[in-house]
Design a protein around this motif. Structure first.
Motif, PDB file in Angstrom:
ATOM      1  N   ALA A  40      -2.220   9.136   5.533  1.00  0.00           N
ATOM      2  CA  ALA A  40      -1.005   9.485   6.250  1.00  0.00           C
ATOM      3  C   ALA A  40      -0.398  10.719   5.609  1.00  0.00           C
ATOM      4  N   PRO A  41       0.430  11.452   6.340  1.00  0.00           N
ATOM      5  CA  PRO A  41       1.050  12.666   5.784  1.00  0.00           C
ATOM      6  C   PRO A  41       1.812  12.375   4.494  1.00  0.00           C
ATOM      7  N   GLY A  42       1.541  13.163   3.471  1.00  0.00           N
ATOM      8  CA  GLY A  42       2.231  13.018   2.202  1.00  0.00           C
ATOM      9  C   GLY A  42       1.734  11.875   1.339  1.00  0.00           C
ATOM     10  N   LYS A  43       0.686  11.195   1.776  1.00  0.00           N
ATOM     11  CA  LYS A  43       0.169  10.064   1.008  1.00  0.00           C
ATOM     12  C   LYS A  43      -1.279  10.319   0.610  1.00  0.00           C
ATOM     13  N   GLU A  44      -1.730   9.573  -0.390  1.00  0.00           N
ATOM     14  CA  GLU A  44      -3.109   9.689  -0.815  1.00  0.00           C
ATOM     15  C   GLU A  44      -4.037   8.974   0.167  1.00  0.00           C
ATOM     16  N   ARG A  45      -5.276   9.400   0.159  1.00  0.00           N
ATOM     17  CA  ARG A  45      -6.278   8.737   0.981  1.00  0.00           C
ATOM     18  C   ARG A  45      -6.514   7.331   0.425  1.00  0.00           C
ATOM     19  N   GLU A  46      -6.535   6.351   1.316  1.00  0.00           N
ATOM     20  CA  GLU A  46      -6.693   4.980   0.863  1.00  0.00           C
ATOM     21  C   GLU A  46      -7.853   4.293   1.572  1.00  0.00           C
ATOM     22  N   PHE A  47      -8.450   3.360   0.857  1.00  0.00           N
ATOM     23  CA  PHE A  47      -9.549   2.577   1.389  1.00  0.00           C
ATOM     24  C   PHE A  47      -9.046   1.624   2.460  1.00  0.00           C
ATOM     25  N   VAL A  48      -9.819   1.514   3.539  1.00  0.00           N
ATOM     26  CA  VAL A  48      -9.499   0.583   4.613  1.00  0.00           C
ATOM     27  C   VAL A  48     -10.510  -0.557   4.641  1.00  0.00           C
ATOM     28  N   ALA A  49     -11.789  -0.191   4.770  1.00  0.00           N
ATOM     29  CA  ALA A  49     -12.848  -1.195   4.863  1.00  0.00           C
ATOM     30  C   ALA A  49     -14.183  -0.532   4.578  1.00  0.00           C
ATOM     31  N   GLY A  50     -15.152  -1.336   4.165  1.00  0.00           N
ATOM     32  CA  GLY A  50     -16.489  -0.820   3.932  1.00  0.00           C
ATOM     33  C   GLY A  50     -17.528  -1.869   4.287  1.00  0.00           C
ATOM     34  N   ILE A  51     -18.724  -1.404   4.584  1.00  0.00           N
ATOM     35  CA  ILE A  51     -19.812  -2.307   4.943  1.00  0.00           C
ATOM     36  C   ILE A  51     -21.080  -1.833   4.263  1.00  0.00           C
ATOM     37  N   SER A  52     -21.803  -2.780   3.701  1.00  0.00           N
ATOM     38  CA  SER A  52     -23.010  -2.437   2.964  1.00  0.00           C
ATOM     39  C   SER A  52     -24.100  -1.928   3.887  1.00  0.00           C
ATOM     40  N   TRP A  53     -25.134  -1.369   3.263  1.00  0.00           N
ATOM     41  CA  TRP A  53     -26.206  -0.754   4.027  1.00  0.00           C
ATOM     42  C   TRP A  53     -26.869  -1.727   4.993  1.00  0.00           C
ATOM     43  N   SER A  54     -26.955  -3.001   4.591  1.00  0.00           N
ATOM     44  CA  SER A  54     -27.593  -4.007   5.444  1.00  0.00           C
ATOM     45  C   SER A  54     -26.623  -4.642   6.430  1.00  0.00           C
ATOM     46  N   GLY A  55     -25.348  -4.439   6.186  1.00  0.00           N
ATOM     47  CA  GLY A  55     -24.334  -5.098   7.007  1.00  0.00           C
ATOM     48  C   GLY A  55     -23.953  -6.476   6.508  1.00  0.00           C
ATOM     49  N   ALA A  56     -24.587  -6.935   5.445  1.00  0.00           N
ATOM     50  CA  ALA A  56     -24.358  -8.304   4.977  1.00  0.00           C
ATOM     51  C   ALA A  56     -23.072  -8.453   4.176  1.00  0.00           C
ATOM     52  N   ILE A  57     -22.598  -7.363   3.609  1.00  0.00           N
ATOM     53  CA  ILE A  57     -21.408  -7.425   2.744  1.00  0.00           C
ATOM     54  C   ILE A  57     -20.337  -6.503   3.306  1.00  0.00           C
ATOM     55  N   GLY A  66      -7.883  -9.687   8.070  1.00  0.00           N
ATOM     56  CA  GLY A  66      -7.456 -10.495   9.202  1.00  0.00           C
ATOM     57  C   GLY A  66      -7.104  -9.682  10.436  1.00  0.00           C
ATOM     58  N   ARG A  67      -6.784  -8.411  10.256  1.00  0.00           N
ATOM     59  CA  ARG A  67      -6.456  -7.562  11.416  1.00  0.00           C
ATOM     60  C   ARG A  67      -7.571  -6.576  11.738  1.00  0.00           C
ATOM     61  N   PHE A  68      -8.283  -6.107  10.706  1.00  0.00           N
ATOM     62  CA  PHE A  68      -9.330  -5.109  10.888  1.00  0.00           C
ATOM     63  C   PHE A  68     -10.684  -5.759  10.635  1.00  0.00           C
ATOM     64  N   THR A  69     -11.672  -5.326  11.407  1.00  0.00           N
ATOM     65  CA  THR A  69     -13.033  -5.820  11.246  1.00  0.00           C
ATOM     66  C   THR A  69     -14.003  -4.649  11.298  1.00  0.00           C
ATOM     67  N   ILE A  70     -14.863  -4.570  10.304  1.00  0.00           N
ATOM     68  CA  ILE A  70     -15.859  -3.506  10.254  1.00  0.00           C
ATOM     69  C   ILE A  70     -17.220  -4.099  10.602  1.00  0.00           C
ATOM     70  N   SER A  71     -18.019  -3.322  11.310  1.00  0.00           N
ATOM     71  CA  SER A  71     -19.372  -3.752  11.666  1.00  0.00           C
ATOM     72  C   SER A  71     -20.249  -2.512  11.776  1.00  0.00           C
TER      73      SER A  71
END
Length: 127
Positions: A40-57, A66-71
């Protein structure tokens, strides 16, 4: 050289949902963790979500669980971020990036561990 391209951002109202996409070029997409970050403007970049190479993690910022889902769909070289119950606090530019190391056994969250950043997609949530 891999290229990542984000899409799916836009202007929505509080409570709405959006699905962001991160499309990658190159043959090695399925070998790497992909992360979503936001800034966001004036803020540092922050982690949201990540997914492993296989998708398992998967890994999420605590405040977003609970609100965001990565796939990911490795057949399409694409990672998705489903965002539900959006609030004005979610307004940011959202970026995807690739872990600097292939076949990591866990999902890292420090932006310094990622490269090949996309150009970002703007998400704006009105109240």
């Amino acid at each position: 050289q891999v290229q990542l391209v984000e899409s799916g951002g836009g202007l929505v109202q509080a409570g709405d949902s959006l699905r962001l996409s991160c499309a990658a070029s190159g043959r090695t997409f399925s070998s790497y963790t992909i992360g979503w970050f936001r800034q966001a403007p004036g803020k540092e970049r922050e982690f949201v979500a990540g997914i492993s190479w296989s998708g398992a993690i998967t890994n999420y910022a605590d405040s977003l669980k609970g609100r965001f889902t990565i796939s990911r769909d490795n057949t399409k070289n694409t990672v998705y971020l489903q965002m539900n119950s959006l609030s004005p606090e979610d307004t940011s530019v959202y970026y995807c990036a690739r872990d600097l190391r292939p076949f990591e056994s866990w999902v890292r969250y420090d932006p310094a561990d990622f490269g090949s950043w996309g150009q970002g997609t703007q998400v704006t949530v009105s109240s």
